[in-house]
Design an enzyme around this catalytic site. Structure first.
Site, PDB file in Angstrom:
ATOM      1  N   ASP A   1       0.860  -1.183   0.000  1.00  0.00           N
ATOM      2  CA  ASP A   1       0.000   0.000   0.000  1.00  0.00           C
ATOM      3  C   ASP A   1       0.900   1.238   0.000  1.00  0.00           C
ATOM      4  O   ASP A   1       2.025   1.171  -0.490  1.00  0.00           O
ATOM      5  CB  ASP A   1      -0.960  -0.063   1.205  1.00  0.00           C
ATOM      6  CG  ASP A   1      -2.267   0.661   0.932  1.00  0.00           C
ATOM      7  OD1 ASP A   1      -2.209   1.858   0.608  1.00  0.00           O
ATOM      8  OD2 ASP A   1      -3.344   0.045   1.025  1.00  0.00           O
TER       9      ASP A   1
ATOM     10  N   HIS B   1       2.097   1.958  -3.242  1.00  0.00           N
ATOM     11  CA  HIS B   1       1.193   2.929  -3.849  1.00  0.00           C
ATOM     12  C   HIS B   1       1.755   4.350  -3.773  1.00  0.00           C
ATOM     13  O   HIS B   1       1.033   5.318  -3.936  1.00  0.00           O
ATOM     14  CB  HIS B   1      -0.192   2.864  -3.188  1.00  0.00           C
ATOM     15  CG  HIS B   1      -0.884   1.548  -3.381  1.00  0.00           C
ATOM     16  ND1 HIS B   1      -2.116   1.262  -2.863  1.00  0.00           N
ATOM     17  CD2 HIS B   1      -0.498   0.419  -4.049  1.00  0.00           C
ATOM     18  CE1 HIS B   1      -2.469   0.015  -3.197  1.00  0.00           C
ATOM     19  NE2 HIS B   1      -1.497  -0.506  -3.910  1.00  0.00           N
TER      20      HIS B   1
END
Ligand code: NAG
Ligand code: NAG
Ligand code: NAG
Ligand code: NAG
Length: 321
Positions: free
Chosen positions: A185, A208
């Site tokens: 993430d 991310h």
């Protein structure tokens, strides 16, 4: 303040926790967990060694000698000037949890444990620590003032769910320096109430990217301001640097955010400002985001994009131009 290790982590360690304290005297100032009966499982021993160290009048160290140990959930509360340094790894072996996690799409999901929480630490330093395969966020920083992460490493596969590297909220003066974050993430995510965050010399990927937000999902969020991301390399991530806010819901302010000297390698969306952030259709796009974003700069960002979209802006214009 507290340091909370939420685990049954396997830790391979040589860990030094150093703290200044002002209570009962202790001879050499070193509290070795193996002297507190810590063998395979050091949870109790660490707790007891920590208590004694905190009761010492002199600066004291809690030592976990080199080795591999089991550590269950432990909350270490104490005084200011925490130093956490080691060549050690907190390994949560979280892969069993990722496939079952619904936390990315269900906000009422049962929270999975994070690897390490730093709550209300003032003037702390965390150096040469690795966190691996957390079930949830690797590190959560809450209510801290002047906390530095140096040579900090986060390791988890790109497909691990909700495993943000370092999440920061309600904190002032956080420094993340010369660190290496690869996860599933956000490498670094910045929540509301973060002021004076300096991210320098960080490599990020997979993951991310580095994100401010998401903001505006909950009522009464505190302002985000003074975010400085500099000299970072972001590789093989879905986003590079990103600011995101939810549409339709609550207000907020995010200002004075600067991204400079950043190299992107094979990043899908290198620069994103998204005020219609709405993952898994959990919101309505009926009305615009109420979060005010201002004084943002992107300077000397170079490298390669994995898609034709290099800069994606989806903004609410508060002052019509
Ligand atoms: C970490 O490793 C380095 C190099 O091997 C060594 O100099 C240092 O003392 C170690 N630190 C700790 C806390 O064990
Ligand atoms: C911030 O914390 C570091 C590490 O404990 C300390 O050396 C430094 O003096 C602190 N800075 C301020 C302004 O208190
Ligand atoms: C830039 O970041 C790299 C790590 O990626 C670090 O080695 C280097 O010292 C940093 N340079 C400056 C000027 O901060
Ligand atoms: C990015 O992905 C490429 C291709 O899979 C790989 O060769 C490279 O090592 C990756 N870079 C980083 C920094 O992870």
């Amino acid at each position: 303040m507290g340091l909370k290790v939420v685990s049954s982590a396997i830790i391979s360690f040589s860990l030094l926790l150093l703290l200044a304290s002002t209570a009962k005297a202790q001879s050499n100032g070193v509290f070795d967990v193996t002297k507190y009966g810590g063998k395979e499982d050091i949870t109790e021993a660490l707790n007891n060694a920590w208590k004694d160290a905190c009761a010492s009048t002199n600066p004291s160290k809690v030592l976990i000698p080199s080795g591999t140990y089991l550590l269950r959930q432990v909350t270490l509360a104490g005084l200011a000037r925490l130093r956490l340094s080691s060549n050690g790894t907190f390994d949560r072996q979280g892969n069993v949890a990722w496939s079952k996690s619904t936390c990315n799409k269900d906000k009422n999901c049962e929270g999975l444990p994070m690897n390490i929480r730093f709550d209300f630490i003032t003037n702390g330093l965390v150096r040469d620590i690795t966190t691996r395969d957390s079930k949830n966020f690797h590190v959560n920083v809450l209510g801290c003032k002047n906390l530095t992460f140096q040579h900090f490493t986060v390791i988890a596969p790109g497909e691990s769910i909700n495993t943000d590297g370092i999440h920061i909220g309600q904190s002032t003066g956080i420094y993340i320096i010369n660190s290496n974050i690869g996860t599933g993430d956000d490498c670094i995510s910045v929540g509301d109430g973060t002021e004076e965050l300096h991210v320098t010399g960080v490599t990020c990927g997979p993951g991310h990217g580095i994100s401010v937000g998401s903001l505006g999902r909950y009522p009464n969020e505190k302002p985000v301001s003074g975010i400085f991301v500099k000299n970072c390399t972001i590789s093989n991530t879905t986003n590079g640097v990103r600011i995101k806010s939810w549409p339709d819901l609550y207000g907020g302010v995010a200002s004075n955010m600067h991204f400079e000297d950043i190299v992107m390698n094979n990043v899908q969306n290198p620069v994103v400002v998204d005020q219609e952030y709405c993952p898994w259709n959990q919101c309505s796009l009926k009305s615009p985001s109420k979060v005010k974003i201002s004084d943002v700069s992107f300077k000397n960002i170079r490298g390669t994009s994995a898609t034709p979209v290099v800069v994606k802006l989806c903004l609410q214009w508060w002052h019509p131009v």
